[in-house]
Scaffold this motif. Structure first.
Motif, PDB file in Angstrom:
ATOM      1  N   ARG A 124      -2.809   0.092  -9.197  1.00 23.79           N
ATOM      2  CA  ARG A 124      -3.975   0.830  -8.570  1.00 23.79           C
ATOM      3  C   ARG A 124      -4.931  -0.160  -8.355  1.00 23.79           C
ATOM      4  O   ARG A 124      -5.572  -0.503  -9.354  1.00 23.79           O
ATOM      5  CB  ARG A 124      -4.367   1.816  -7.943  1.00 23.79           C
ATOM      6  CG  ARG A 124      -4.862   2.426  -9.369  1.00 23.79           C
ATOM      7  CD  ARG A 124      -5.404   3.225  -8.782  1.00 23.79           C
ATOM      8  NE  ARG A 124      -6.569   4.473  -9.325  1.00 23.79           N
ATOM      9  CZ  ARG A 124      -7.780   3.817  -9.727  1.00 23.79           C
ATOM     10  NH1 ARG A 124      -8.255   3.462  -8.954  1.00 23.79           N
ATOM     11  NH2 ARG A 124      -8.322   4.770 -10.942  1.00 23.79           N
ATOM     12  N   ASP A 149      -4.226   8.354 -11.477  1.00 23.76           N
ATOM     13  CA  ASP A 149      -5.524   8.248 -10.920  1.00 23.76           C
ATOM     14  C   ASP A 149      -6.278   9.103 -11.937  1.00 23.76           C
ATOM     15  O   ASP A 149      -7.292   8.206 -11.878  1.00 23.76           O
ATOM     16  CB  ASP A 149      -5.347   8.935  -9.655  1.00 23.76           C
ATOM     17  CG  ASP A 149      -6.873   8.295  -8.578  1.00 23.76           C
ATOM     18  OD1 ASP A 149      -7.018   7.154  -8.986  1.00 23.76           O
ATOM     19  OD2 ASP A 149      -7.434   9.041  -8.138  1.00 23.76           O
ATOM     20  N   HIS A 196      -2.212   7.845   0.096  1.00 21.14           N
ATOM     21  CA  HIS A 196      -2.664   8.675  -1.367  1.00 21.14           C
ATOM     22  C   HIS A 196      -2.116   9.945  -1.228  1.00 21.14           C
ATOM     23  O   HIS A 196      -1.896  10.544  -0.458  1.00 21.14           O
ATOM     24  CB  HIS A 196      -4.662   8.706  -1.365  1.00 21.14           C
ATOM     25  CG  HIS A 196      -4.704   9.194  -3.053  1.00 21.14           C
ATOM     26  ND1 HIS A 196      -4.859  10.098  -3.347  1.00 21.14           N
ATOM     27  CD2 HIS A 196      -5.180   8.256  -3.663  1.00 21.14           C
ATOM     28  CE1 HIS A 196      -5.898  11.057  -4.241  1.00 21.14           C
ATOM     29  NE2 HIS A 196      -5.727   9.217  -4.492  1.00 21.14           N
ATOM     30  N   VAL A 212      -1.703  -1.441  -3.818  1.00 18.44           N
ATOM     31  CA  VAL A 212      -1.414  -1.619  -5.081  1.00 18.44           C
ATOM     32  C   VAL A 212      -0.437  -2.814  -5.137  1.00 18.44           C
ATOM     33  O   VAL A 212      -0.299  -3.674  -4.115  1.00 18.44           O
ATOM     34  CB  VAL A 212      -0.469  -0.096  -5.001  1.00 18.44           C
ATOM     35  CG1 VAL A 212       0.067   1.337  -5.239  1.00 18.44           C
ATOM     36  CG2 VAL A 212       0.903  -0.512  -3.779  1.00 18.44           C
ATOM     37  N   TRP A 257      -7.406  -4.565 -11.599  1.00 21.42           N
ATOM     38  CA  TRP A 257      -6.246  -3.308 -11.105  1.00 21.42           C
ATOM     39  C   TRP A 257      -5.594  -2.241 -12.171  1.00 21.42           C
ATOM     40  O   TRP A 257      -5.178  -2.733 -13.195  1.00 21.42           O
ATOM     41  CB  TRP A 257      -4.630  -3.557  -9.727  1.00 21.42           C
ATOM     42  CG  TRP A 257      -5.324  -4.839  -9.605  1.00 21.42           C
ATOM     43  CD1 TRP A 257      -5.538  -5.793  -9.049  1.00 21.42           C
ATOM     44  CD2 TRP A 257      -4.984  -4.443  -8.158  1.00 21.42           C
ATOM     45  NE1 TRP A 257      -5.490  -6.968  -7.571  1.00 21.42           N
ATOM     46  CE2 TRP A 257      -5.354  -5.541  -6.621  1.00 21.42           C
ATOM     47  CE3 TRP A 257      -3.580  -3.613  -7.465  1.00 21.42           C
ATOM     48  CZ2 TRP A 257      -5.219  -5.666  -5.546  1.00 21.42           C
ATOM     49  CZ3 TRP A 257      -4.368  -3.547  -5.963  1.00 21.42           C
ATOM     50  CH2 TRP A 257      -4.902  -4.731  -5.318  1.00 21.42           C
ATOM     51  N   SER A 274       0.697  -1.103  -0.520  1.00 18.92           N
ATOM     52  CA  SER A 274       0.413   0.376   0.033  1.00 18.92           C
ATOM     53  C   SER A 274       0.322   1.613  -0.405  1.00 18.92           C
ATOM     54  O   SER A 274       2.295   1.249   0.353  1.00 18.92           O
ATOM     55  CB  SER A 274      -1.170  -0.339   1.073  1.00 18.92           C
ATOM     56  OG  SER A 274      -0.123   0.080   1.672  1.00 18.92           O
ATOM     57  N   VAL A 323      -3.505   3.436   0.024  1.00 12.64           N
ATOM     58  CA  VAL A 323      -4.369   2.991  -1.582  1.00 12.64           C
ATOM     59  C   VAL A 323      -3.418   1.934  -0.875  1.00 12.64           C
ATOM     60  O   VAL A 323      -2.242   1.455  -1.743  1.00 12.64           O
ATOM     61  CB  VAL A 323      -3.748   3.943  -2.599  1.00 12.64           C
ATOM     62  CG1 VAL A 323      -5.021   3.362  -3.471  1.00 12.64           C
ATOM     63  CG2 VAL A 323      -4.660   5.090  -2.078  1.00 12.64           C
ATOM     64  N   SER A 330       1.219   9.223  -8.769  1.00 14.86           N
ATOM     65  CA  SER A 330       0.030   8.076  -8.446  1.00 14.86           C
ATOM     66  C   SER A 330      -1.972   9.007  -8.992  1.00 14.86           C
ATOM     67  O   SER A 330      -2.397   9.600  -9.576  1.00 14.86           O
ATOM     68  CB  SER A 330       0.219   7.496  -7.589  1.00 14.86           C
ATOM     69  OG  SER A 330       0.150   8.807  -6.565  1.00 14.86           O
TER      70      SER A 330
END
Length: 219
Positions: free
Chosen positions: A34, A86, A16, A25, A74, A13, A23, A82
């Motif tokens: 992710r 996202d 974020h 991963v 994922w 993880s 989060v 990231s």
């Protein structure tokens, strides 16, 4: 892209960059992904359908992880950026479409259960709220009337919002809905209000919603 087994990958993880939460991963051959959505073992076909939709129709780099008790999808990210990735994984257009559908659903419920006069008042309250919040292209009575009547899945003149605008808009929509209905039952289940969305889009939005600050008020 890939169907992987648990022994093929490493799961950890990261924090974020904006939401101050961990989060999950997945790491595979130097690439990082992710979590987008989780399915029960009995939902193998649904998991594969979302995976294929994201890879074949949307051109996303995704993996499908097969485990004993679940499947999970994922999407690829870059750890050095990231938040940017996202945003790419969950299209702002998709979020805007879902937000407008929720707005229309709440408005129609108010009109049906509380009456036309209350629906008109709700429309005015939405205009004032959007004016105060200064959402792009959503600060006039005509703009709100357009959102209440447009088919967001076909309309090509949607407001240019980012994720922060969508989060704020849905927070305000929930606040007003609670005022009009006197409770929060109108906000659940969200999935029932998005039946016209493609299954893959709906699943992606629900996954985004569950990982956003809105998860406490929309479910």
């Amino acid at each position: 892209m890939f169907i992987l087994k648990r022994q093929d990958v490493e799961i950890s993880s990261i924090l974020h960059p904006k939401r101050e939460q961990q989060v999950p991963v997945l790491h595979y051959q130097g690439q990082t992904f992710r979590l987008i959505s989780v399915f029960k073992a009995s939902q193998e076909e649904e998991a594969k359908a979302l995976w294929r939709d994201l890879t074949d129709n949307r051109g996303k780099a995704c993996v499908l992880l097969e485990e004993a008790e679940r499947f999970s999808v994922w999407g690829k990210i870059r750890l050095d950026n990231s938040e940017s990735e996202d945003n790419q994984e969950t299209s702002p257009v998709l979020l805007i479409q879902a937000a407008i559908m929720l707005l229309q659903s709440v408005y129609l419920d108010i009109e049906e259960f509380l009456g036309v006069r209350q629906a008109a008042m709700f429309e005015k309250d939405m205009v004032e709220t959007c004016r105060q919040k200064q959402y792009p292209q959503t600060s006039t009575p005509d703009a709100i009337r357009y959102l209440l009547n447009v088919n967001p899945l076909q309309g090509n003149q949607l407001p240019r919002w980012n994720q922060e605008h969508v989060i704020s808009f849905l927070s305000e929509l929930h606040r007003l809905g609670k005022i009009y209905f006197g409770n929060t039952s109108f906000a659940s289940p969200v999935v029932d209000r998005l039946v016209e969305m493609a299954e893959g889009d709906r699943s992606v939005f629900i996954s985004w919603l569950n990982q956003s600050p809105l998860s406490q008020i929309w479910s």
